[in-house]
Design an enzyme around this catalytic site. Structure first.
Site, PDB file in Angstrom:
ATOM      1  N   GLU A  30     -12.515  44.626  46.161  1.00 62.82           N
ATOM      2  CA  GLU A  30     -11.094  44.395  46.442  1.00 62.82           C
ATOM      3  C   GLU A  30     -10.228  44.890  45.289  1.00 62.82           C
ATOM      4  O   GLU A  30     -10.404  44.491  44.137  1.00 62.82           O
ATOM      5  CB  GLU A  30     -10.800  42.916  46.702  1.00 62.82           C
ATOM      6  N   GLU A  76      -4.397  36.446  54.787  1.00 65.30           N
ATOM      7  CA  GLU A  76      -4.792  35.557  53.693  1.00 65.30           C
ATOM      8  C   GLU A  76      -3.540  34.904  53.098  1.00 65.30           C
ATOM      9  O   GLU A  76      -3.234  35.094  51.922  1.00 65.30           O
ATOM     10  CB  GLU A  76      -5.525  36.411  52.651  1.00 65.30           C
TER      11      GLU A  76
HETATM   12 MN    MN Z   1      -7.139  39.465  49.307  1.00 67.83          MN
END
Ligand code: MN
Length: 287
Positions: free
Chosen positions: A152, A246
């Site tokens: 990420e 998220e």
């Molecule tokens: Mn994230």
């Protein structure tokens, strides 16, 4: 049409949680995917994992997995023992996720989270180079377990190694495994990239997982991110993976502290209803 998911910690103050109620809730809200904490899955017994897998299948829900490595498991650390512990931990996670049927792990799995560059250091290359060597070891188990390790790309205030899509592309090219891919998150892209859509297009076939959230980490639709452009870029690269929202709205607990939610963004909002609205918004975007 991409499968759309949501991260369970939208509803929690702590990372540790029983995921079963979230399977029911998220399926009922109409999502295709529930994202859960990979570390928690690794701590479960095989029987507990089988139960969770069966429950998700029963609800027609897919699972994806997310986490950040703690300092004890930093695979980029200068200390070899810490790196070895981190490699072993990632391999343990890959095996646990393999029992779940494999799939996508994303997050800060290439170093610790949160982390900043040590004060007396100006060159991050030794960290990146150590991380690549560690990842080459760890990803072998992911390959055997049909697990994808998605690096990420996050903003500079959370980690220092991979802040842009271009940096992550160099990293996964060096790791050189079909199971090492990139994960982008619109919240982070908004902070670091010159142009969000261009970064998505640059990721292309290396994009393995995608997080969405507003500039303020509200559910998609509440902030000022260029959603039409983002949807178009995902279609342009023919992205077939999961799109997982998220949002983080609640202060308090370890989640509020780690995510730095210092004001109550959930005030006056019904979290379930907001999730349902954000799901409709996202489906419209990805049509
Ligand atoms: Mn994230």
């Amino acid at each position: 049409m991409n499968k759309i998911g949501i991260y369970y910690a939208y509803w929690t103050h702590e990372w540790a949680a029983d995921f079963h109620p979230f399977i029911d809730k998220v399926a009922k809200l109409g999502f295709d995917v529930l994202e859960v904490h990979a570390g928690t899955i690794a701590e479960m017994s095989s029987a507990e994992r089988q139960n969770l897998k069966a429950h998700a299948e029963d609800k027609g829900l897919e699972l994806s997995y997310c986490m950040g490595l703690t300092q004890d498991y930093d695979i980029a650390a200068a200390n070899k023992q810490i790196r070895q512990a981190g490699i072993a931990y990632l391999q343990k996670i890959a095996k646990a996720l393999g029992e779940m049927g494999g799939g996508n792990l994303g997050g800060i799995i290439y170093g610790s989270w949160p982390a900043t560059m040590p004060k007396d250091t100006t060159d991050k290359r030794p960290f990146v180079e150590r991380s690549i060597l560690s990842m080459q070891e760890a990803v072998k188990v992911a390959e055997d377990q049909a697990v994808i390790f998605n690096m990420e790309v996050v903003n500079r205030f959370e980690q220092f190694m991979l802040n842009t899509c271009a940096e992550a592309l160099d990293y996964v090219a060096a790791v050189d495994s079909p199971n090492a891919k990139i994960m982008l998150d619109t919240f982070h892209l908004n902070i670091e990239e010159d142009f969000i859509a261009e970064a998505i297009v640059r990721a292309g076939k290396n994009l393995g997982h995608f997080h969405i959230g507003e500039n303020n980490r509200m559910p998609p639709g509440y902030g000022h991110l260029p959603w039409t452009e983002i949807g178009r870029a995902l279609r342009h690269i023919d992205y077939q993976g999961f799109v997982v929202m998220e949002p983080f709205l609640m202060p308090g607990g370890q989640v509020g502290s780690d995510i730095k939610v210092f004001r109550d963004l959930s005030k006056g909002l019904d979290l379930d209803e907001e999730a349902r609205k954000a799901l409709l918004f996202t489906r419209g975007l990805l049509k």
